[in-house]
Design a protein around this motif. Structure first.
Motif, PDB file in Angstrom:
ATOM      1  N   HIS A   1       0.843  -1.193   0.000  1.00 19.12           N
ATOM      2  CA  HIS A   1       0.000   0.000   0.000  1.00 19.12           C
ATOM      3  C   HIS A   1       0.881   1.248   0.000  1.00 19.12           C
ATOM      4  CE1 HIS A   1      -2.819  -3.090   1.258  1.00 19.12           C
ATOM      5  NE2 HIS A   1      -3.826  -2.247   1.033  1.00 19.12           N
ATOM      6  N   LEU A   2       0.302   2.365  -0.407  1.00 23.16           N
ATOM      7  CA  LEU A   2       1.041   3.620  -0.496  1.00 23.16           C
ATOM      8  C   LEU A   2       0.244   4.764   0.125  1.00 23.16           C
ATOM      9  CD1 LEU A   2       2.292   3.528  -4.207  1.00 23.16           C
ATOM     10  CD2 LEU A   2       3.616   2.995  -2.165  1.00 23.16           C
ATOM     11  N   VAL A   3       0.988   5.707   0.705  1.00 24.54           N
ATOM     12  CA  VAL A   3       0.441   7.020   1.075  1.00 24.54           C
ATOM     13  C   VAL A   3       1.342   8.041   0.406  1.00 24.54           C
ATOM     14  CG1 VAL A   3       0.175   8.687   2.944  1.00 24.54           C
ATOM     15  CG2 VAL A   3      -0.656   6.356   3.242  1.00 24.54           C
ATOM     16  N   VAL A   4       0.770   8.864  -0.463  1.00 23.86           N
ATOM     17  CA  VAL A   4       1.531   9.881  -1.188  1.00 23.86           C
ATOM     18  C   VAL A   4       1.189  11.240  -0.586  1.00 23.86           C
ATOM     19  CG1 VAL A   4       2.063  10.912  -3.425  1.00 23.86           C
ATOM     20  CG2 VAL A   4       1.489   8.474  -3.268  1.00 23.86           C
ATOM     21  N   MET A   5       2.228  11.980  -0.151  1.00 25.64           N
ATOM     22  CA  MET A   5       2.054  13.298   0.451  1.00 25.64           C
ATOM     23  C   MET A   5       2.729  14.361  -0.413  1.00 25.64           C
ATOM     24  SD  MET A   5       2.857  12.488   4.468  1.00 25.64           S
ATOM     25  CE  MET A   5       2.581  14.228   4.926  1.00 25.64           C
ATOM     26  N   ASP A   6       2.195  15.561  -0.346  1.00 24.84           N
ATOM     27  CA  ASP A   6       2.815  16.705  -1.013  1.00 24.84           C
ATOM     28  C   ASP A   6       2.423  17.966  -0.262  1.00 24.84           C
ATOM     29  OD1 ASP A   6       4.254  18.179  -2.850  1.00 24.84           O
ATOM     30  OD2 ASP A   6       2.563  18.399  -4.226  1.00 24.84           O
ATOM     31  N   ARG A   7       3.422  18.771   0.126  1.00 23.62           N
ATOM     32  CA  ARG A   7       3.198  20.017   0.867  1.00 23.62           C
ATOM     33  C   ARG A   7       2.388  19.790   2.140  1.00 23.62           C
ATOM     34  NH1 ARG A   7       2.274  21.476  -4.601  1.00 23.62           N
ATOM     35  NH2 ARG A   7       3.881  22.862  -5.447  1.00 23.62           N
ATOM     36  N   GLY A   8       2.654  18.667   2.787  1.00 22.78           N
ATOM     37  CA  GLY A   8       2.020  18.373   4.065  1.00 22.78           C
ATOM     38  C   GLY A   8       0.648  17.741   3.978  1.00 22.78           C
ATOM     39  N   ARG A   9       0.112  17.616   2.795  1.00 25.78           N
ATOM     40  CA  ARG A   9      -1.240  17.073   2.643  1.00 25.78           C
ATOM     41  C   ARG A   9      -1.223  15.682   1.995  1.00 25.78           C
ATOM     42  NH1 ARG A   9      -5.535  20.681   3.118  1.00 25.78           N
ATOM     43  NH2 ARG A   9      -5.018  22.909   3.225  1.00 25.78           N
ATOM     44  N   LEU A  10      -2.283  14.931   2.244  1.00 28.34           N
ATOM     45  CA  LEU A  10      -2.456  13.643   1.589  1.00 28.34           C
ATOM     46  C   LEU A  10      -2.894  13.866   0.145  1.00 28.34           C
ATOM     47  CD1 LEU A  10      -2.718  10.509   1.850  1.00 28.34           C
ATOM     48  CD2 LEU A  10      -5.126  10.894   2.351  1.00 28.34           C
ATOM     49  N   VAL A  11      -2.168  13.232  -0.789  1.00 28.83           N
ATOM     50  CA  VAL A  11      -2.534  13.312  -2.198  1.00 28.83           C
ATOM     51  C   VAL A  11      -3.334  12.087  -2.596  1.00 28.83           C
ATOM     52  CG1 VAL A  11      -1.650  13.456  -4.551  1.00 28.83           C
ATOM     53  CG2 VAL A  11      -0.520  14.717  -2.724  1.00 28.83           C
ATOM     54  N   GLN A  12      -2.859  10.910  -2.203  1.00 34.04           N
ATOM     55  CA  GLN A  12      -3.590   9.681  -2.514  1.00 34.04           C
ATOM     56  C   GLN A  12      -3.109   8.575  -1.596  1.00 34.04           C
ATOM     57  OE1 GLN A  12      -3.900   8.834  -6.659  1.00 34.04           O
ATOM     58  NE2 GLN A  12      -4.952   6.891  -6.407  1.00 34.04           N
ATOM     59  N   ALA A  13      -3.997   7.655  -1.258  1.00 36.16           N
ATOM     60  CA  ALA A  13      -3.659   6.489  -0.446  1.00 36.16           C
ATOM     61  C   ALA A  13      -4.412   5.291  -0.992  1.00 36.16           C
ATOM     62  CB  ALA A  13      -4.028   6.719   1.019  1.00 36.16           C
ATOM     63  N   GLY A  14      -3.777   4.131  -0.951  1.00 30.44           N
ATOM     64  CA  GLY A  14      -4.443   2.921  -1.409  1.00 30.44           C
ATOM     65  C   GLY A  14      -3.447   1.853  -1.790  1.00 30.44           C
ATOM     66  N   PRO A  15      -3.907   0.702  -2.296  1.00 27.59           N
ATOM     67  CA  PRO A  15      -3.007  -0.366  -2.731  1.00 27.59           C
ATOM     68  C   PRO A  15      -2.112   0.112  -3.875  1.00 27.59           C
ATOM     69  CG  PRO A  15      -5.266  -1.163  -2.517  1.00 27.59           C
ATOM     70  CD  PRO A  15      -5.336   0.324  -2.402  1.00 27.59           C
ATOM     71  N   VAL A  16      -0.910  -0.449  -3.939  1.00 24.81           N
ATOM     72  CA  VAL A  16       0.029  -0.065  -4.989  1.00 24.81           C
ATOM     73  C   VAL A  16      -0.575  -0.276  -6.363  1.00 24.81           C
ATOM     74  CG1 VAL A  16       2.270  -0.604  -6.032  1.00 24.81           C
ATOM     75  CG2 VAL A  16       2.048  -0.505  -3.547  1.00 24.81           C
ATOM     76  N   ALA A  17      -1.214  -1.431  -6.559  1.00 19.87           N
ATOM     77  CA  ALA A  17      -1.779  -1.745  -7.874  1.00 19.87           C
ATOM     78  C   ALA A  17      -2.836  -0.727  -8.280  1.00 19.87           C
ATOM     79  CB  ALA A  17      -2.390  -3.149  -7.848  1.00 19.87           C
ATOM     80  N   GLU A  18      -3.605  -0.247  -7.303  1.00 18.09           N
ATOM     81  CA  GLU A  18      -4.659   0.727  -7.603  1.00 18.09           C
ATOM     82  C   GLU A  18      -4.069   2.062  -8.028  1.00 18.09           C
ATOM     83  OE1 GLU A  18      -7.567   3.103  -4.699  1.00 18.09           O
ATOM     84  OE2 GLU A  18      -8.019   0.953  -4.789  1.00 18.09           O
ATOM     85  N   ILE A  19      -2.982   2.466  -7.356  1.00 17.96           N
ATOM     86  CA  ILE A  19      -2.375   3.761  -7.664  1.00 17.96           C
ATOM     87  C   ILE A  19      -1.601   3.719  -8.968  1.00 17.96           C
ATOM     88  CG2 ILE A  19      -0.613   5.393  -6.869  1.00 17.96           C
ATOM     89  CD1 ILE A  19      -1.564   4.902  -4.039  1.00 17.96           C
ATOM     90  N   THR A  20      -0.948   2.596  -9.255  1.00 18.53           N
ATOM     91  CA  THR A  20      -0.143   2.513 -10.482  1.00 18.53           C
ATOM     92  C   THR A  20      -0.967   2.086 -11.684  1.00 18.53           C
ATOM     93  OG1 THR A  20       0.480   0.222  -9.965  1.00 18.53           O
ATOM     94  CG2 THR A  20       1.950   1.975  -9.206  1.00 18.53           C
ATOM     95  N   GLY A  21      -2.163   1.554 -11.457  1.00 17.89           N
ATOM     96  CA  GLY A  21      -2.988   1.092 -12.571  1.00 17.89           C
ATOM     97  C   GLY A  21      -3.525   2.241 -13.391  1.00 17.89           C
ATOM     98  N   GLY A  22      -4.000   1.953 -14.642  1.00 10.79           N
ATOM     99  CA  GLY A  22      -4.584   2.977 -15.491  1.00 10.79           C
ATOM    100  C   GLY A  22      -3.533   3.701 -16.298  1.00 10.79           C
ATOM    101  N   GLY A  23      -3.960   4.728 -16.980  1.00  9.43           N
ATOM    102  CA  GLY A  23      -3.030   5.521 -17.766  1.00  9.43           C
ATOM    103  C   GLY A  23      -3.028   5.104 -19.223  1.00  9.43           C
ATOM    104  N   ASP A  24      -2.137   5.659 -19.988  1.00 12.40           N
ATOM    105  CA  ASP A  24      -2.115   5.436 -21.428  1.00 12.40           C
ATOM    106  C   ASP A  24      -1.008   4.485 -21.845  1.00 12.40           C
ATOM    107  OD1 ASP A  24       0.044   6.988 -20.933  1.00 12.40           O
ATOM    108  OD2 ASP A  24      -0.555   8.680 -22.187  1.00 12.40           O
ATOM    109  N   MET A  25      -0.381   3.789 -20.902  1.00  9.77           N
ATOM    110  CA  MET A  25       0.704   2.858 -21.205  1.00  9.77           C
ATOM    111  C   MET A  25       0.153   1.442 -21.125  1.00  9.77           C
ATOM    112  SD  MET A  25       3.948   3.204 -22.031  1.00  9.77           S
ATOM    113  CE  MET A  25       4.589   4.646 -21.206  1.00  9.77           C
ATOM    114  N   LEU A  26       0.291   0.683 -22.218  1.00  6.30           N
ATOM    115  CA  LEU A  26      -0.213  -0.689 -22.272  1.00  6.30           C
ATOM    116  C   LEU A  26       0.943  -1.652 -22.489  1.00  6.30           C
ATOM    117  CD1 LEU A  26      -3.381  -0.296 -24.540  1.00  6.30           C
ATOM    118  CD2 LEU A  26      -3.257  -0.335 -22.051  1.00  6.30           C
TER     119      LEU A  26
END
Length: 897
Positions: free
Chosen positions: A796-821
């Motif tokens: 799982h990941l917690v991504v922070m920026d400037r003291g705030r939470l940007v995103q949290a969740g399983p690694v696969a969920e955060i890295t999934g999607g996008g335009d790369m196949l």
């Protein structure tokens, strides 16, 4: 334009300071409430030979003439560090001038360590400037009524100014030196750690360009590669002494010429000398020398030993600044009715405040300065002649003071708290009988010893110290964490040495013993690298100064002693107010008893800032068995979050719960948390196993709770565990540090950058360690900047920026999607096929990989790509999204990367 700036006051005042820019650049006025006069500050750079000196001039009130005060700053600082005191003195009716010394702040020039031809002459030029000010009182044409004060570096220049310029009328030096050669080379022994910090500070100034926010960094001088902004001869002197491990005559001469002692017979003005007890850089002996010299010149002298110093602790800033004000009132304003305080004062630790853990301070005073050898009492020392070794390379060294890092531990020595360590076989010890009555040591104990040495040149370097030993004989405290180095020569056949031990103020209880220890090494000093055997015996009793004329002030009476006559109503009101202030830890939440970590609305502001946040409204939850990666760019708030989680700092708002328990400093639930933050310190000569066993013993927890075998199995150190730590690679040290964090098998393991300094195979081993630890149902939180490793290690990941939470969740969920196949195929993809796919409309790129083909879409859809791949007879086995953590991370934080 109106600006608001923070400002210190003598007392708490209602309202804020409104600062308005006046006509003319660099001119400010601070208007105060409660009828206090406004303070006007003018900033200007004064051009002096070889350097522009950045200054600030503070005045308040009308145009009436007044005395002037110059305030110097400490080494590595600037005029900004003394701005609050300058404003205070201006409000009290003085014209105050501050400046950044050469090589510091925004001033130009090279650091000359108070060179009489540069820094000291700069002070005289500042006095010249004050003499031309219409609001400054004059004693004669060109002679302003002026006092000089400052701490450390600035304290020394106040003494030097009084010695070189007869126009100086009074001084108040603080925590400074009388003879810099004696301070850095005491008795011919090189004080290597402090000297290193001293010269590194100058180097850092050079590397930074000494620039303020609006000033560009200065270009480096190719002739000064090692010592930054120092004068070349100072740099060469330091490097020569550091390599040799001991000072030479030229080095001593260079520093002595820049020391107040060089003009000691010319300092004939009233001097308030403030010196720190927690100070292994400039100990009390430096203040003693300056007090004796100035008093011998016929000038009034008062000596004040404060609790803090260069090693940390309470500098008693408000009290000291008030005393400096009254000193100048007496000797600059000539107000004979003002009370300048006692001739001698020493701050003593009288206990610990249970509300905040701070030392409770009380003053002891004397009608005259007793010196360091007043009222000696003698104590016989038992112990036969003893031999001990100076180890090769002088390693491992004994530990006394931790230069600049002690955090003021020395002020707690009277309470039985301290850090000191002597290694078996490297010291001799001699004990007194148990004391029949309480004893207060105020000054420098002395003893005569006989020393012989097997060194080739017949010399020895010893470090003398006196411990306060409890009745059990085991617990011992080193007063103020200080040692006295001594270099002994011509000792092959044995020679007698009169040893003067560190000056301290320390109370020894009846039943305790005094223990004289002579050690071959000390962390803060250079010892001979060649091994040798020293033999020592005592030839006299230990003489201890008692300073019987110094009396401790009675403790203030509890409030209820004088408050009871006010009546039951007042008592009840006071109790109610007190009750409202009490806070207790929230009750555990049963619903979170199995949740390793839940953070809710966590907020932490930066110090002295109302609207800048290190962490803001942060919330996330970690479940059992997870390996959570805490990610974010520099300054995102990751380390601050981990420090709050470990109870090291307190949040401004929000809540952290570990297994349902709210985190507070010292919370019992923290025993279920293990941490590895910024490396661990190990004793290099001990084996890995011995280091871990010693660490666990220090925790005071039962041996059966250690689970050493399990932690070692997970860490995978193997046979290396029995080897000395000094033989370990960086990767093995990191694994040993994590094994230390895993002792007791904590349910929650926190690792901050555990792969720093490791090569790829070592990083892979570290990854396996973390995965194995979490496999047992425990939880791991890891902060790292290696995104590829986090992607392979964390669930799982917690991504922070400037003291705030940007995103949290399983690694696969955060890295999934996008335009790369990722296109997987049955056979190997040829270059021709890859080029055909890359040329398709709506495809940005196509790259061969070990798994097949990595395709970046640029307008086409996945279904359109599949149709084209079938048309090209590509043997498809699968098509799916492919997005690396790095891509996801950069997308989430955008321009903060």
């Amino acid at each position: 334009m109106e600006i608001r700036l923070p400002r210190r006051r003598r007392r708490i005042l209602a309202g804020a300071a409104a600062l308005a820019v006046l006509a003319g650049a660099g001119t400010w006025t601070a208007a105060a409430s409660d009828g206090e006069p406004a303070v006007r500050r003018v900033d200007r750079v004064m051009e002096m030979p070889g350097a522009g000196i950045d200054t600030s001039y503070f005045t308040a009130g009308g145009s009436v003439r007044r005395p002037a005060v110059l305030i110097g700053h400490g080494f590595g600082g600037s005029k900004d560090d003394v701005g609050a005191q300058a404003e205070k003195l201006a409000r009290e009716g003085y014209a105050v001038l501050t400046w950044s010394a050469r090589g510091f702040g925004k001033s130009g020039g090279r650091i000359g360590i108070n060179d009489p031809d540069h820094e000291v002459k700069d002070v005289s030029r500042l006095i010249d400037w004050l003499a031309g000010r219409p609001e400054v009182e004059l004693d004669a044409d060109g002679d302003p009524r002026v006092g000089v004060t400052g701490s450390s570096y600035g304290g020394a220049v106040s003494l030097l100014a009084a010695g070189y310029d007869k126009r100086v009328d009074a001084i108040a030096p603080q925590i400074t030196y009388w003879n810099l050669a004696d301070a850095l080379f005491p008795d011919g022994v090189f004080k290597k750690l402090w000297a290193g910090l001293f010269f590194t500070t100058g180097s850092a100034q050079g590397a930074n360009g000494l620039a303020g926010p609006a000033e560009p960094a200065r270009p480096a001088d190719p002739t000064q590669t090692g010592c930054g902004r120092f004068e070349k001869r100072l740099c060469e002197m330091y490097e020569r002494v550091a390599v040799a491990g001991q000072p030479d005559a030229a080095a001593r001469e260079l520093l002595e010429k820049r020391s107040p002692s060089a003009v000691g017979d010319k300092i004939k003005v009233p001097a308030l000398i403030v010196q720190g007890q927690s100070d292994s850089l400039f100990p009390l002996g430096q203040a003693d020398a300056m007090a004796k010299a100035i008093r011998a010149n016929g000038a009034p002298v008062a000596v004040d030993w404060i609790a803090g110093g260069h090693d940390g602790g309470d500098r008693e800033t408000a009290r000291v600044e008030n005393r400096i004000s009254t000193w100048f009132d007496r000797y600059l304003r000539q107000d004979k009715g003002v009370d300048t305080g006692p001739a001698f004062r020493v701050t003593r630790t009288g206990g610990v405040d249970s509300t905040n853990g701070a030392a409770q301070l009380r003053g002891a005073t004397g009608g005259s300065y007793p010196g360091l050898d007043s009222g000696d009492r003698t104590f016989a020392l038992s112990g036969r002649e003893q031999s001990f070794g100076n180890p090769a390379g002088a390693t491992p060294p004994a530990i006394s003071a931790l230069p600049g890092l002690g955090g003021g531990l020395s002020q707690f020595s009277s309470l039985g708290v301290g850090v000191s360590l002597d290694f078996p076989g490297q010291y001799a010890r001699f004990d007194s009988a148990p004391l029949a009555t309480d004893l207060r040591i105020t000054g420098s104990p002395t003893v005569k010893v006989k020393v012989s040495s097997t060194a080739a040149d017949g010399s020895a370097v010893l470090f003398g110290k006196v411990y306060d030993v409890a009745p059990d004989g085991r617990q011992q405290v080193l007063p103020a964490q200080l040692v006295a180095p001594v270099r002994v020569t011509d000792a092959k056949a044995g020679t007698s040495v009169e040893l003067t031990l560190p000056a301290v103020d320390h109370g020894v209880e009846a039943g305790h013993r005094l223990r004289l220890v002579l050690s071959a090494t000390d962390l803060g000093y250079a010892s001979p690298a060649a091994p040798a055997t020293y033999t020592v015996s005592v030839e006299s009793p230990l003489a201890v100064p008692a300073a019987d004329g110094v009396k401790t002030a009675a403790a203030g009476l509890p409030w209820w002693t004088w408050g009871l006559p006010l009546g039951a109503a007042a008592l009840a009101a006071a109790l109610l107010l007190t009750a409202r202030r009490r806070t207790t830890a929230p009750a555990p939440e049963a619903a979170l008893a199995d949740v390793p970590l839940q953070i809710t609305d966590l907020t932490k502001r930066y110090a002295k800032s109302a609207d800048r946040y290190a962490v803001r409204d942060l919330s996330f939850r970690v479940e059992q068995g997870q390996v959570l990666g805490l990610l974010g760019p520099n300054g995102a708030g990751k380390t601050t979050t981990l420090r709050m989680l470990m109870g090291l700092i307190t949040p401004d708002s929000g809540e952290i719960r570990v297994f349902g328990h709210a985190i507070r400093p010292g919370a019992p639930v923290l025993s279920r948390v293990g941490s590895f933050v910024e490396g661990a310190g190990f004793l290099p000569h001990l084996s890995g196993r011995a280091n871990l066993e010693l660490y666990w013993q220090a925790t005071g927890r039962p041996a059966e709770d250690c689970h050493l075998a399990e932690a070692l199995e997970i860490a995978g150190l193997g046979d290396a565990l029995e080897r000395a730590v000094r033989t370990y690679s960086q990767g093995m040290r990191q694994r040993l540090a994590i094994a230390q964090a895993m002792l007791g098998l904590p349910d929650l393991l926190i690792l901050d950058e555990p792969t720093n300094g490791l090569d790829p195979p070592q990083i892979r081993e570290m990854r396996d360690v973390m995965i194995r630890y979490a496999a047992g149902g425990r939880t791991v939180i890891v902060s790292s900047h290696l995104l590829a490793e986090v992607e392979q290690t964390c669930t799982h990941l917690v991504v922070m920026d400037r003291g705030r939470l940007v995103q949290a969740g399983p690694v696969a969920e955060i890295t999934g999607g996008g335009d790369m196949l990722l296109v997987t195929v049955a056979d190997e993809v040829t270059d021709v096929v890859a080029e055909k796919v890359a040329a398709l409309e709506g495809v940005g790129s196509a790259v061969r990989t070990d798994e097949g083909l990595l395709v970046r879409l640029d307008g086409a859809t996945a279904s359109e790509l599949i149709a084209e791949l079938v048309r090209l007879d590509v043997p498809l086995t699968g098509v799916g999204p492919h997005r690396r953590l790095e891509d996801a991370f950069l997308t989430l934080i955008g321009g903060s990367a």
